[in-house]
Design a protein around this motif. Sequence first.
Motif, PDB file in Angstrom:
ATOM      1  N   ARG A 104      42.005  39.110 -54.381  1.00  0.00           N
ATOM      2  CA  ARG A 104      41.516  39.721 -55.832  1.00  0.00           C
ATOM      3  C   ARG A 104      40.247  40.321 -55.466  1.00  0.00           C
ATOM      4  O   ARG A 104      39.597  40.354 -54.709  1.00  0.00           O
ATOM      5  N   GLU A 154      32.894  34.407 -57.052  1.00  0.00           N
ATOM      6  CA  GLU A 154      34.081  34.297 -56.341  1.00  0.00           C
ATOM      7  C   GLU A 154      35.351  33.397 -56.773  1.00  0.00           C
ATOM      8  O   GLU A 154      34.938  32.540 -57.670  1.00  0.00           O
ATOM      9  N   TRP A 155      36.417  33.778 -56.805  1.00  0.00           N
ATOM     10  CA  TRP A 155      37.661  33.214 -56.936  1.00  0.00           C
ATOM     11  C   TRP A 155      37.856  31.662 -56.299  1.00  0.00           C
ATOM     12  O   TRP A 155      37.577  31.571 -55.290  1.00  0.00           O
ATOM     13  N   LEU A 181      34.044  37.421 -67.127  1.00  0.00           N
ATOM     14  CA  LEU A 181      33.934  37.766 -65.811  1.00  0.00           C
ATOM     15  C   LEU A 181      34.497  39.281 -65.516  1.00  0.00           C
ATOM     16  O   LEU A 181      35.110  39.875 -66.076  1.00  0.00           O
ATOM     17  N   PHE A 224      39.250  31.760 -68.129  1.00  0.00           N
ATOM     18  CA  PHE A 224      38.635  31.210 -66.982  1.00  0.00           C
ATOM     19  C   PHE A 224      37.800  29.960 -67.289  1.00  0.00           C
ATOM     20  O   PHE A 224      37.170  30.068 -68.302  1.00  0.00           O
ATOM     21  N   ASP A 237      38.349  27.706 -61.896  1.00  0.00           N
ATOM     22  CA  ASP A 237      39.068  29.011 -61.772  1.00  0.00           C
ATOM     23  C   ASP A 237      38.092  29.959 -60.672  1.00  0.00           C
ATOM     24  O   ASP A 237      38.513  30.614 -59.973  1.00  0.00           O
ATOM     25  N   VAL A 238      36.975  29.779 -60.962  1.00  0.00           N
ATOM     26  CA  VAL A 238      35.987  30.844 -60.428  1.00  0.00           C
ATOM     27  C   VAL A 238      34.394  30.001 -60.180  1.00  0.00           C
ATOM     28  O   VAL A 238      34.195  29.110 -61.074  1.00  0.00           O
ATOM     29  N   THR A 245      43.003  30.504 -54.816  1.00  0.00           N
ATOM     30  CA  THR A 245      43.735  31.938 -55.062  1.00  0.00           C
ATOM     31  C   THR A 245      44.420  32.071 -53.363  1.00  0.00           C
ATOM     32  O   THR A 245      43.741  31.918 -52.354  1.00  0.00           O
TER      33      THR A 245
END
Length: 330
Positions: free
Chosen positions: A101, A93-94, A152, A67, A72-73, A97
């Motif tokens: 998730r 948080e993502w 993560l 990631f 990505d996050v 997406t």
Amino acid sequence: MESFFDSSQLQDSQAHKSEIIEKWASENDTSSLIRQHISLQQLHQNYAIKRPANQLETSKTNENYEFVLDIDVKKKNGRPLFQTHEKTIYAAEWLSTSFKRPDIVILKIDGIQARKEASFYLHLSHHPNIVHTFGFVLDSNCHHCQDSIMLLQEYASLGSLYELLQERNINFDEKILIEIFLQIIDAMIYLTKNNIVHGDLACRNILVFHFDTTNPKKTLVKLTDFGLSQYNQFDSCASNFAQSTSSIIPIRYAAPEIFVSSNTMSSYSEKSDIYSMGVLMWEAYSRGAIPWSNILDDQNVIRHVKNGNVLSRPPNCSEQYWTIILKTWS
């Protein structure tokens, strides 16, 4: 530490650095320890040490970043959920997406032991009662993070078992506590099978993901924090490695042998984890009370434990399970 990446063994069953033992055997034709005849044909790699050591070394140099931060996050706004000198946990948080998730946090570990601890998280991550780690997080904007690791992980919305015990102003039904203990023990058995000693069992290091006062089977807890963990097979052969581990001792949870040995970290074992498990059980029955809270000075706690004293039975602990707790301290 270098010597353990090139460790060998002869028929005296002792671990040695290959180049040193080869030189000795060629010049003296005897074991350096037992002085009996020995030959270079009997030299073989000590894989019990070499394999885990190589894994640790690989984790130092070849992180596979699954990631990327802010791609990505991302960290959520606000203060960290938890912060010490060497660890920080951020709500996260993502990004990008289209499907649901799990809730996540970013664990940032600093210091020379960061990669070692990260390797334990990743190695043990697939057990249902050990906190799940999704992988490494790369911060491409951080150019001074050589001694830092970001992981993560799944987020435990109910916090630690210690926090839960403190917040709920009730005595938990013993059936719930037993279910929690069984889940922790299952995780510890998994560590033992992987020749790993946790070294810091306490309610603060148990995360609570689900809690149901009416149905114990719906409760879910997971083990976390491998900052003091080490490979068990290193204990007798690799004192240098053990001494490089953090020297912080969780005094009020530690077994007596931890205080007796001159090499503290090498005294940690499956047995010392069992002792700490007993203290954790006492703590849970006592609704998160500090062990030996009536003794203010840690040095007096050490003397008390070395003299064979044990904690008193909590009022809500049945005779059946108090007997089990006492066995963990025997």
